[in-house]
Design a protein around this motif. Structure first.
Motif, short mmCIF file in Angstrom:
data_model
loop_
_atom_site.label_atom_id
_atom_site.label_comp_id
_atom_site.label_asym_id
_atom_site.label_seq_id
_atom_site.Cartn_x
_atom_site.Cartn_y
_atom_site.Cartn_z
N LEU A 118 14.25 -13.75 -6.97
CA LEU A 118 13.01 -13.90 -7.73
C LEU A 118 11.80 -13.63 -6.85
N PHE A 119 11.86 -14.11 -5.60
CA PHE A 119 10.72 -13.96 -4.71
C PHE A 119 10.42 -12.48 -4.48
N SER A 120 11.47 -11.69 -4.20
CA SER A 120 11.22 -10.27 -3.93
C SER A 120 10.76 -9.56 -5.21
N GLN A 121 11.24 -10.08 -6.33
CA GLN A 121 10.86 -9.48 -7.61
C GLN A 121 9.35 -9.64 -7.80
N ILE A 122 8.83 -10.79 -7.42
CA ILE A 122 7.38 -11.02 -7.58
C ILE A 122 6.61 -10.06 -6.69
N LEU A 123 7.05 -9.91 -5.43
CA LEU A 123 6.34 -8.98 -4.55
C LEU A 123 6.38 -7.58 -5.15
N GLY A 124 7.51 -7.27 -5.78
CA GLY A 124 7.67 -5.94 -6.37
C GLY A 124 6.66 -5.68 -7.49
N THR A 125 6.31 -6.74 -8.21
CA THR A 125 5.42 -6.52 -9.35
C THR A 125 4.04 -6.05 -8.91
N PHE A 126 3.64 -6.36 -7.64
CA PHE A 126 2.27 -6.02 -7.24
C PHE A 126 2.05 -4.51 -7.18
N SER A 127 3.14 -3.73 -7.12
CA SER A 127 2.89 -2.28 -7.03
C SER A 127 2.99 -1.62 -8.40
N GLU A 165 0.84 -1.21 0.00
CA GLU A 165 0.00 0.00 0.00
C GLU A 165 0.87 1.25 0.00
N TYR A 166 1.90 1.22 0.81
CA TYR A 166 2.76 2.40 0.94
C TYR A 166 3.43 2.69 -0.39
N GLU A 167 3.91 1.62 -1.04
CA GLU A 167 4.61 1.76 -2.32
C GLU A 167 3.66 2.36 -3.37
N VAL A 168 2.39 1.84 -3.40
CA VAL A 168 1.40 2.35 -4.36
C VAL A 168 1.18 3.84 -4.13
N GLU A 169 1.04 4.17 -2.83
CA GLU A 169 0.78 5.58 -2.48
C GLU A 169 1.93 6.46 -2.98
N PRO A 228 1.66 -0.20 -11.67
CA PRO A 228 0.29 0.23 -12.00
C PRO A 228 -0.25 -0.46 -13.26
N ASP A 229 0.61 -0.72 -14.26
CA ASP A 229 0.11 -1.23 -15.54
C ASP A 229 -0.05 -2.74 -15.52
N PRO A 230 -1.31 -3.25 -15.64
CA PRO A 230 -1.56 -4.69 -15.51
C PRO A 230 -0.79 -5.55 -16.52
N ASP A 231 -0.69 -5.08 -17.79
CA ASP A 231 -0.02 -5.92 -18.79
C ASP A 231 1.45 -6.09 -18.43
N ASP A 232 2.06 -4.99 -18.05
CA ASP A 232 3.46 -5.01 -17.64
C ASP A 232 3.64 -6.02 -16.49
N GLN A 233 2.68 -5.92 -15.53
CA GLN A 233 2.71 -6.81 -14.37
C GLN A 233 2.73 -8.27 -14.83
N ARG A 234 1.78 -8.60 -15.71
CA ARG A 234 1.64 -9.99 -16.12
C ARG A 234 2.88 -10.49 -16.83
N LEU A 246 -4.78 -14.52 -9.08
CA LEU A 246 -5.84 -14.24 -8.12
C LEU A 246 -5.71 -12.81 -7.57
N VAL A 247 -4.47 -12.37 -7.40
CA VAL A 247 -4.30 -11.03 -6.83
C VAL A 247 -4.70 -9.96 -7.85
N ILE A 248 -4.22 -10.13 -9.09
CA ILE A 248 -4.36 -9.05 -10.06
C ILE A 248 -5.72 -9.12 -10.76
N GLU A 249 -6.11 -10.32 -11.23
CA GLU A 249 -7.29 -10.36 -12.08
C GLU A 249 -8.57 -10.43 -11.27
N THR A 250 -8.67 -11.39 -10.32
CA THR A 250 -9.94 -11.52 -9.61
C THR A 250 -9.91 -10.77 -8.29
#
Length: 1320
Positions: A774-783, A85-89, A785-791, A340-344
């Motif tokens: 790799l694990f931290s990289q995945i957590l990083g992707t959640f912030s 949340e903080y990162e998004v903000e 903003p662009d969904p396609d980039d994320q995927r 599950l996090v991004i799409e649904t």
């Protein structure tokens, strides 16, 4: 949480398996596949309510402790969400047109910013305050864990210590009250192994392992609960894959256990070979069998090595498979989870972390619980044999108070048609419808050929066995109805080879009866004619007799044993060949002692020398387990039966019969006088051996003796005791760990394997840090903003995971297999070298108690396999850990050096707690071992000499001694419980504290220095994985240290230069070996007893083809001279010349190949009769014709042909399946096959009965033809035909000549012949 990630199941289980292997190897445990086991809860059958309470509380603590990690995940999940949340903000607020109003991101004009899906974005996260909260949670959990884990371990370990103490006592007490037949069927070695190893296995199964098992299962349950609460879909997906993991772990455990069993079985064979060879090293040396034995040992090692390599391969495959599956799991879970996090949006990022790790940690703990199951299984299997013994009701219970006692004992013994066979050999009938009456107060003698059941009758009277039919009665009562302790207290026994216990002479005599006074001991010693020689020893009655009485000569042991029997003041005296091992003079003395002892007692005497029983009241002749005749000496001679044949056989060649009677009395008187005179002076001499010289000579020699001796003996005494102290100390301290370089040198031929293994290990080491990236990289992707980039990013990361998985499969296999192969080859090579080095040592080296066969065999078994720990898998572990730590540090410091520094502060603690734990445990384990050794000595001495102990009814005494020795280890075990608890608790809580500090500081950096939150995760997870790697590497350090010490012990052995070189190249050899032997002024002391000079200037020579006979009392150095000739020892001064060349310049193998030896107690190997005879010449293969030819010459052939397997008959360990006469003849055949120029006969017939003796004597006379022969005999009749008879006393020859010359001289020899009154 990260700790679990890398305390991963494969590795941990590997650590545990390795430990298991080591234990298994140590105790060459004979594990039957699918052995029957006891139920798990039955292991606790010895617990009291206190222990049950402790275990219940401990289990409760474990249960709660197990919930700590899943609980931490909840905190972790919340924390992840906060960070995201903080990162998004922060990302949103980079746009200057946006601001934060009322915790919602708004445009400057005050309207809320809306996402594409019409939701608003939360803002105003006070990251530092949140982090402080989380840190407090962590600390709270940490403190809870500290307390819980302390109690969980302490309670379980101390409860186990109490139960094990109880099991040990019960087990030993039960063993001591078993009947003798049970011991015939169970080997002492196996029982000792069970005492130590099997009970330790039970301990492992009921101590900390149980609590750790409960804790892991509880973590498993709570982990899955956390997963289902957080998000059931993802949980199910992860669960669907996990059986693959479980399956692999299970299969691996099974395969390893089975292969370890096979490997041990194979090694046990090699161990048995080593033990047999080292126990009979003199025989091996005399017959030059060193090379053959080394080969035989090596052959048995090959199998063990093959199984070891297979085991390594299988472990490699499974490890690779496990890791591969784990990484594929990661890929699947993160791919599906991020959907599950991004799409649904069913999951928050924190929820994803929580679910994934909940399931992962749960599954992993389930996997880690399996090694505990392994411990439980081996505990249950070990308990089977122990509990069976504890539950077995002995057929003859010597502790029972049942049975009545008689008020008055006359001492009539009767056998009523008794049939009997030994339980260990039920097919051989020993007694066949035996009927005898032995009247009270009479002396009854049993005579008959060996194997006719004489000794068996004695064992039945002592009720060591019960007859299978018929009964034995005392005064008309069946002895089965009498109280057994009481019955045995009536009986005094003197055996053929008396057993003394490793304590002082006085204590040995005191074993005869509880509560005897010193006065009674002295009285008994006088009656046994032992008093004088005991008083002449420097410490009189406090002299230690050594292990099994090894420091005493045969005659001395015999007299101490008689004193022990007399101090009981028995109603019934049983003499089983009590004088067979003695020379004439000691025999006359002992015989006189026995005659004194017999008065007024019921006495049964077994003797082969009929002269010793001529004056018995009744003589019973035995044949094939029946009493065929009875009567007095003269009646039986008239009968012309068994007795008559034996007597006539023995009487031939007695030309001195006539002048016996009148001499005896006076010669004895003068002798006593001389003796007394001599004794007063030479109190220093080792045994008051008589110097038989005429009085005129005496006066000259006295000054010499007293001068030299008195004075030296005290000096020696002092020096010796100091030396002993020093040498014992030295032996323990002085071993410096061996340099690794040298260990590796032995492994040099395997360098390609080691290189491959190291490459594999390096790859494996770098995979863990990759995972953190790799694990931290995945957590990083959640912030993002662009969904396609994320995927796109997430898919890329998942593919990387798959690649890593595939690579790890191959690298793990490479590491496992390569190191197993190089390690097993090294172990085999070291064992072989070690064994060869042992066989090269001179005989004196084996006299040192530190080099007893048992100690050497264990050294071979354990040291070599320990050394493996310093090479092979150890190098793999080190390379793996180093690359792991290196890669982690590089990643961490590259991304945030400040945070890395903070985390690094905790690393030593995390690493150290692991080290500390293993150090504490190994330290404590060593203390345990040494403490238990004392108890082990008591138990093994008791079990080896069980017959003697039973005869003396001393079982309770040994049980009490054993229990006393157990006190110290028990106290140590209770102390260990607390120490272990503290270490364990500290190790478990440190990680929580580390998280608290690092995440709190991470929060500060994120808010003040704009660090990306994924970097916080990256740094922390990278460093924590490296910490666990560090801990793992350090957990190997004890192995490593042990390996270096073991290697040092091995190298010490390999580097030792034997005092007598046995190599073929050293020394001279020549073709026309004649066999002329001269001793010139030889002085000699045994290295193990430096204060006693055995030979004092021995001078004697014998020409080729002559027979030289040594006679003299026991302890005068006869056998020693033979050992010098064989070059088992070299003289301290003077030389032994062979064909005019000094023995120390001659090649030892050449010299020994010219000598054949037949000793008093021949050593046979556990193989067939033919192979034993072949052993006579190890330089070639002896054909069957030669074997049969030699057997015929040794009068053995006919007997062999009566056996079902003829020459292929197995002789059993140490020839135990044969009678003494049979063993002796095999030994003679073995010497004949050698076709030696010099034949040494060291009392070759002393242990035989008349009939066998005649046969054997004839065989020997034939063997002597055309050879130089040196004979040592106690029985003068056997040597009258010798060319030279040398009479020895106190280590020198006092007269020599032929029989007739010496008889004419009327000096020492004459006296020997005549005083041995009825002897020859």
């Amino acid at each position: 949480m990260m700790k679990n990630k890398s305390g991963n199941s494969p590795e941990d289980s590997e650590v545990i398996y390795n430990a298991e292997d080591a234990d298994l190897k140590n105790g060459e445990v004979k594990k039957k596949e699918k052995a029957p086991t006891v139920g798990f809860f039955q292991l606790f059958r010895f617990s009291t309510w206190r222990e049950v309470l402790m275990m219940v509380v401990g289990s409760f603590c474990s249960l709660v402790h197990g919930a700590a990690t899943p609980l931490m995940l909840l905190v972790y999940g919340m924390m992840t969400n906060t960070f995201v949340e903080y990162e998004v903000e922060i990302l949103e607020l980079t746009d200057p047109n946006k601001t934060c109003i009322n915790n919602t991101i708004s445009w400057m004009n005050g309207s809320a910013v809306q996402r594409p899906d019409n939701t608003t974005i939360y803002c105003g996260v006070d990251i530092e305050a949140e982090m402080t909260n989380f840190a407090l949670y962590y600390i709270g959990i940490g403190v809870g864990v500290l307390i819980l884990s302390f109690f969980q371990i302490t309670f379980w370990v101390s409860a186990a210590a109490r139960q094990i103490q109880r099991i040990r006592k019960t087990y030993f007490r039960k063993i001591m009250c078993m009947e003798i037949g049970w011991f015939d069927c169970n080997s002492v070695g196996e029982l000792n192994t069970r005492m130590s190893d099997d009970i330790n296995k039970i301990n492992n199964a009921i101590a900390d392992q149980v609590s750790i098992f409960i804790e892991r299962i509880s973590t498993f349950i709570f982990g899955f609960m956390v997963g289902f609460i957080g998000g059931w879909k993802l949980t199910l997906v992860v669960i669907a894959v996990s059986p693959l993991l479980g399956l692999a772990a299970g299969l691996m455990a099974m395969a390893v256990a089975r292969l370890t069993g096979r490997e041990l079985k194979a090694y046990a064979k090699a161990g048995a070979v080593a033990d047999e060879v080292l126990s009979s090293i003199r025989t091996v040396a005399a017959f030059g069998g060193e090379h053959k034995e080394a080969e035989r040992y090596d052959r048995n090692l090959v199998q063990a090595q093959e199984w070891g390599i297979k085991k390594g391969m299988i472990i490699g495959v499974f490890q690779g498979y496990l890791w591969c599956i784990i990484f594929l799991c990661y890929a699947l879970a993160f791919w599906f989870g991020s959907k599950l996090v991004i799409e649904t949006q069913e999951l928050t990022p924190g929820g994803l972390v929580q679910v994934f790790f909940g399931v992962l940690i749960g599954a992993m703990n389930l996997g880690q619980a399996s090694p505990c199951l392994e411990a439980f299984a081996s505990g249950r299997a070990a308990a089977k044999s122990i509990f069976d013994t504890i539950d077995r009701e002995p057929e003859i219970d010597c502790f029972s108070d049942e049975g009545h006692t008689l008020d008055k004992v006359k001492g009539d013994i009767e056998f009523h048609s008794v049939n009997f066979n030994y339980p260990s050999r039920p097919e051989v009938k020993i007694l066949d419808d035996l009927n005898i009456v032995v009247k009270a107060g009479e002396t009854t003698a049993f005579v008959g050929p060996s194997g006719s059941g004489k000794t068996t009758t004695i064992q039945l009277i002592q009720r060591f066995y019960d007859p299978s039919e018929g009964m034995v009665s005392l005064d008309g009562h069946d002895i089965r109805s009498l109280n057994i302790q009481w019955l045995r207290s009536l009986i005094g026994v003197v055996e053929q080879e008396p057993v003394l216990f490793a304590t002082t002479i006085a204590e040995n005599i005191r074993y005869g009866r509880a509560g005897v006074t010193m006065q009674e001991i002295i009285e008994a010693a006088k009656q046994a004619n032992a008093y004088n020689f005991i008083m002449s020893l420097p410490q009189t009655f406090d002299t230690l007799v050594g292990e099994g009485g090894g420091q005493m000569s045969g005659g001395q042991k015999q007299r101490i044993a008689i004193a022990r029997a007399l101090v009981r003041n028995p109603r019934i005296l049983l003499l089983d060949m009590a004088t067979s091992a003695l020379d004439n003079e000691s025999e006359a003395v002992v015989q006189e002692a026995l005659d004194k002892a017999r008065q007024g007692r019921t006495t049964i005497s077994i003797a082969h020398r009929l002269s010793t029983i001529r004056n018995a009241d009744v003589i019973v002749g035995f044949e094939h387990g029946r009493a065929v005749e009875r009567g007095t000496h003269s009646q039986l001679l008239d009968k012309k039966g068994v007795y008559f044949t034996l007597v006539t056989l023995q009487n031939q060649g007695k030309d001195t019969d006539t002048d016996k009677p009148e001499n005896t009395a006076e010669s004895r008187v003068t002798e006593e006088a001389e003796l007394e005179e001599l004794r007063r002076f030479s109190s220093g001499s080792y045994e008051s051996v008589l110097r038989r010289r005429s009085l005129s000579q005496l006066s000259n020699s006295l000054s010499v003796i007293s001068g030299k001796f008195d004075f030296n003996s005290d000096l020696f005494e002092m020096e010796e005791s100091d030396n002993n102290k020093k040498s014992k100390g030295k032996a323990k301290e002085d071993i410096k760990p061996a340099p690794v370089a040298r260990i590796l040198k032995y492994n040099r031929p395997e360098w390609p394997y080691m290189l491959l293994g190291s490459i594999g290990a390096a790859i494996n080491g770098s995979l863990n840090p990759m995972y953190a990236l790799l694990f931290s990289q995945i957590l990083g992707t959640f912030s993002i903003p662009d969904p396609d980039d994320q995927r796109r990013q997430i898919n890329g990361i998942c593919i990387l995971f798959v690649v890593i998985g595939v690579v790890s499969f191959f690298s793990q296999f490479l590491q496992g297999y390569s190191f197993a192969k190089s390690g097993e080859l090294l172990t085999r090579r070291l064992r072989k070298f070690g064994f060869q080095a042992m066989l090269k040592q001179e005989i004196g080296w084996f006299d040192d108690p530190m080099n007893s066969p048992g100690a050497l065999t264990t050294r071979l078994a354990t040291n070599a396999s320990m050394v493996q720990g310093a090479t092979g898998s150890q190098i793999g572990m080190i390379v793996n850990s180093l690359t792991n730590i290196g890669a982690s540090f590089i990643i961490a410091y590259y991304f945030s050096w400040k945070l890395s520094l903070v985390v690094t502060c905790f690393l030593p603690l995390i690493g150290l707690s692991g080290v500390f734990q293993s150090k504490m445990l190994t330290g404590l384990a060593n203390e345990d071992k040494t403490a238990l050794e004392a108890a082990g000595q008591v138990s093994s001495e008791a079990m080896s000499n069980i017959r003697t102990i039973a005869g003396l009814a001393k079982e309770k005494h040994f049980v009490a001694q054993f229990e006393k020795q157990l006190q110290a280890p028990y106290k140590a075990a209770k102390k260990k419980a607390y120490v272990y608890g503290i270490c364990f608790a500290f190790a478990r809580c440190v990680i929580f504290m580390a998280y608290a500090a690092s995440f709190r500081y991470g929060g500060y950096l994120v808010s003040h220095e704009g660090l990306q939150y994924m970097m916080v995760f990256r740094v922390i997870s990278a460093l924590v994985t490296s910490a666990t790697a560090l801990g793992r590497a350090s957990s190997f350090t004890p192995d490593y240290a042990k390996a270096k010490i073991s290697a040092a012990q091995l190298f010490q052995l390999l580097d030792r230069v034997p005092k007598i070189n046995v190599s073929k190249t050293e020394g001279q050899s020549w073709n026309d070996f004649k066999g002329k032997v001269e001793f010139k002024g030889c002085r000699f002391t045994y290295p193990s007893r430096p204060d006693v000079q055995v030979l004092r200037g021995l001078v004697v020579s014998v020409h080729p083809g002559q027979t030289l006979a040594f006679v003299g009392s026991s302890g005068c150095g006869k056998s020693t001279s033979v050992q010098l000739l064989e070059r088992f020892y070299d003289p301290d001064e003077g030389q032994v010349l062979i064909d005019g060349r000094p023995s120390d310049s001659i090649s030892v193998p050449f010299l020994r190949s010219q000598i054949g030896i037949v000793s008093q107690e021949p050593v046979l190997f556990d193989c067939s009769i033919a192979e034993n005879i072949q052993y006579g010449d190890n330089s070639r293969t002896v054909s069957m014709e030669e074997i049969i030819d030699a057997a015929k010459k040794a009068y053995l052939h006919d007997f062999v042909m009566t056996l079902p397997d003829k020459y292929e008959t197995q002789v059993g360990a140490q020839g135990s399946q044969l009678s003494r006469g049979q063993k002796q003849r095999i030994a003679i055949a073995r010497a004949i096959v050698r076709n030696p120029k010099i034949l040494l006969l060291d009392e070759a017939t002393s242990a035989l009965d008349t009939e066998s003796e005649k046969t054997v004597q004839a065989a020997l006379d034939e063997a002597r033809q055309g050879r130089t022969c040196i004979v040592i005999a106690h029985r003068l009749s056997t040597i009258q035909s010798a060319d030279i008879i040398a009479v020895m006393s106190q280590g020198e020859v006092i007269e020599k000549g032929t029989h007739d010359e010496l008889m004419a001289k009327k000096a020492a020899y004459y006296k020997l012949v005549t005083t041995g009154a009825p002897i020859s």
